[in-house]
Design an enzyme around this catalytic site. Structure first.
Site, mmCIF file in Angstrom:
data_model
loop_
_atom_site.group_PDB
_atom_site.id
_atom_site.type_symbol
_atom_site.label_atom_id
_atom_site.label_comp_id
_atom_site.label_asym_id
_atom_site.label_seq_id
_atom_site.Cartn_x
_atom_site.Cartn_y
_atom_site.Cartn_z
ATOM 1 C CE1 TYR A 138 46.070 37.114 46.929
ATOM 2 C CE2 TYR A 138 44.490 35.436 47.740
ATOM 3 C CZ TYR A 138 45.129 36.471 47.860
ATOM 4 O OH TYR A 138 44.910 37.290 49.035
ATOM 5 C CB CYS A 185 58.885 25.904 27.507
ATOM 6 S SG CYS A 185 58.199 25.842 25.977
ATOM 7 C CD GLU A 186 59.253 25.223 35.046
ATOM 8 O OE1 GLU A 186 60.259 25.965 34.685
ATOM 9 O OE2 GLU A 186 59.166 24.291 35.866
ATOM 10 N N GLY A 200 42.015 36.522 55.427
ATOM 11 C CA GLY A 200 42.394 34.964 55.668
ATOM 12 C C GLY A 200 41.201 34.027 55.540
ATOM 13 N NE ARG A 227 45.828 30.271 45.141
ATOM 14 C CZ ARG A 227 45.229 29.030 45.444
ATOM 15 N NH1 ARG A 227 44.572 28.312 44.535
ATOM 16 N NH2 ARG A 227 45.150 28.794 46.684
ATOM 17 N N GLY A 261 40.077 38.891 51.343
ATOM 18 C CA GLY A 261 40.527 39.034 50.064
ATOM 19 C C GLY A 261 39.955 38.074 49.260
ATOM 20 N NE ARG A 262 42.745 32.302 50.061
ATOM 21 C CZ ARG A 262 43.746 31.937 49.450
ATOM 22 N NH1 ARG A 262 43.622 31.077 48.351
ATOM 23 N NH2 ARG A 262 45.000 32.177 49.734
ATOM 24 C CE1 TYR A 319 50.658 30.419 47.190
ATOM 25 C CE2 TYR A 319 48.554 28.630 46.671
ATOM 26 C CZ TYR A 319 49.086 30.216 46.749
ATOM 27 O OH TYR A 319 48.280 31.172 46.619
HETATM 28 C C1 LIG Z 1 46.644 38.796 51.717
HETATM 29 C C2 LIG Z 1 46.051 39.651 52.808
HETATM 30 C C3 LIG Z 1 44.813 39.868 53.296
HETATM 31 C C4 LIG Z 1 43.917 38.822 52.292
HETATM 32 O O1 LIG Z 1 44.074 37.602 52.664
HETATM 33 P P1 LIG Z 1 42.981 36.448 52.008
HETATM 34 O O2 LIG Z 1 43.406 35.024 52.346
HETATM 35 O O3 LIG Z 1 42.791 36.734 50.509
HETATM 36 O O4 LIG Z 1 41.591 36.808 52.708
HETATM 37 C C5 LIG Z 1 44.448 40.637 54.152
HETATM 38 N N1 LIG Z 1 45.135 41.426 54.811
HETATM 39 C C6 LIG Z 1 46.616 41.406 54.311
HETATM 40 C C7 LIG Z 1 47.240 42.309 55.217
HETATM 41 C C8 LIG Z 1 47.046 40.413 53.508
HETATM 42 O O5 LIG Z 1 48.628 40.689 53.210
#
Ligand SMILES: *Cc1c(COP(=O)(O)O)cnc(C)c1O
Length: 437
Positions: A396, A366-367, A253, A335, A297-298, A339
């Site tokens: 994402y 078409c949206e 996150g 995205r 991740g992000r 959101y």
């Molecule tokens: C999506 C997710 C992440 C990664 O979140 P990011 O915001 O992309 O860093 C890590 N752990 C779990 C369990 C997730 O579902």
């Protein structure tokens, strides 16, 4: 108006009249590979992985782990890069497991998440040798135990716990609260119940706990609060059941910049702060120091990505609004529709012109919700054939892409050390009908 705001990551630049990415001319890349096009800066991905590994090592020594949450962007090449960089990974489906497996990623370093793993998922993951399951609920414990029992083995796992924290970010991406669809809450007693069940089953090994609270987090605060709750839970479980948690995974996150006005994450400082707090808390509680995991991740891939489009229709509705339509849209970037995500956009071939025309950049689907961004500024001279760049699209985007309107997904071109190469091909019309019988 806008141009000084495009430098949200140091892989973005300008050369002559053109936007550059990872030191390469984006207009030339669009010409070479066609549009829409996903670019991925491999050097940046590797640099960020190293930054995480270095920061975690400095804070936790050998008691630190970094898993790339591969749902952010999943394709074979990314798993090769993760293997080479010594990263662990998170996977959430058979598709991700199979992609990683096909790329030769050592699956004993993988953690299998998801709030609803089917019996087939469980069997497939065990078959492929996935190192750890991250178990969401009690039914899953039984399913894993049964499958592992059938194979006469013991499957290591972590339990996903919801620490009951509101991360003060978007509701749609807030996952650590008691009423979340993910995990089992401490507050309701369900987490304790899960531990009890796990300890009663013979073919699983409870290796520790996991939590993941939010997204787009820029400071240590959320992690400090969840670490406190989780470490106290570990102490309570030790006192009640006599167990030692080998691992505590604090989730991902970490935030990235989509706009120049977004904060800059000071990763080494944030990890160091978490490290100090965790070590103090562990000492205070008198528990064994677990291996501490992070699952970005992000932040591993987002600013390594950029999408290039060709401008098509430019529609000016006097006194109302201007629309710039591009040759992609919600099929390669869902995205904004999902959101209301913010983006920095520019015209890659006119990056030095005044960006003074207020407009909405929309897709070709078409949206009417098919919007990349509203209320942005583009050069008044914008016309069919210009190249429009959307920044920070490494996370994402490809992984959420669809074939709505039977539009093919764009290719992914990797940028490495001044060169470019294809990592994912453009989806062809033949690919689009390939599953139709
Ligand atoms: C999506 C997710 C992440 C990664 O979140 P990011 O915001 O992309 O860093 C890590 N752990 C779990 C369990 C997730 O579902």
């Amino acid at each position: 108006m806008q141009n000084e705001n495009i430098f949200i990551c140091d892989n973005i630049g300008v050369s002559g009249e053109h936007l550059t990415f990872a030191g390469q001319d984006t207009v030339a890349l669009a010409k070479k590979y066609g549009t829409p096009l996903y670019l991925m800066d491999e050097d940046r991905i590797r640099a960020v992985c190293r930054e995480y590994l270095t920061a975690v090592k400095a804070a936790f020594g050998d008691k630190g782990k970094v898993m790339y949450a591969s749902k952010a962007s999943s394709f074979k090449r990314i798993y090769e890069i993760m293997r080479e960089e010594g990263m662990n990974i998170d996977v959430v489906s058979c598709g991700e497991i199979y992609t990683a497996y096909s790329a030769g990623y050592p699956l004993e370093n993988a953690y299998f998440h998801s709030n609803n793993k089917t019996d087939e998922d469980v069997a497939f993951a065990i078959e492929k040798g996935v190192g750890y399951f991250v178990v969401d609920n009690e039914e899953e414990l039984y399913a894993i135990n049964t499958e592992a029992g059938r194979r006469g083995m013991v499957q290591p796992l972590l339990l996903r716990i919801t620490p009951g924290i509101d991360p003060h970010t978007f509701e749609a991406v807030a996952t650590g609260k008691v009423d979340s669809k993910f995990g089992s809450a401490i507050e309701t007693g369900q987490a304790d119940e899960m531990v009890k069940t796990a300890l009663s089953l013979e073919n699983i090994k409870l290796a520790g706990f996991h939590c993941h609270v939010g997204s787009q987090v820029f400071d240590a605060d959320v992690f400090l609060r969840s670490a406190d709750v989780m470490l106290e839970f570990i102490r309570d479980m030790r006192d009640k059941y006599g167990i030692v948690a080998e691992q505590l995974d604090l989730g991902g996150g970490f935030g990235v910049r989509y706009l120049a006005s977004d904060p800059v994450l000071d990763l080494p400082a944030v990890i160091a702060e978490i490290g100090d707090a965790v070590k103090n808390k562990v000492a205070e509680l008198g528990i064994a120091m677990p291996i501490i995991g992070f699952e970005p991740g992000r932040s591993i891939v987002a600013d390594a990505g950029m999408t290039l489009y060709s401008v098509g229709t430019v529609k000016r509705i006097p006194e109302f609004i201007n629309y710039i339509s591009v040759d992609g849209g919600m099929t390669d970037n869902i995205r904004y529709a999902l959101y209301g995500a913010s983006y920095t956009l520019t015209l890659a071939n006119k990056v030095c012109e005044d960006h003074n025309m207020l407009c909405s950049v929309v897709g070709r689907c078409c949206e009417s919700g098919d919007i990349i961004q509203e209320n942005v500024h583009m050069p008044d001279s914008v016309t069919r054939g210009d190249i429009l760049a959307c920044m920070t699209t490494g996370a994402y985007h490809y992984s959420m892409a669809s074939n709505y309107n039977r539009i093919g997904r764009p290719p992914i071109v990797m940028l490495r050390d001044g060169t470019s190469y294809l990592a994912v091909r453009r989806e062809t019309l033949e690919n689009i009908i390939s599953l139709d019988v």
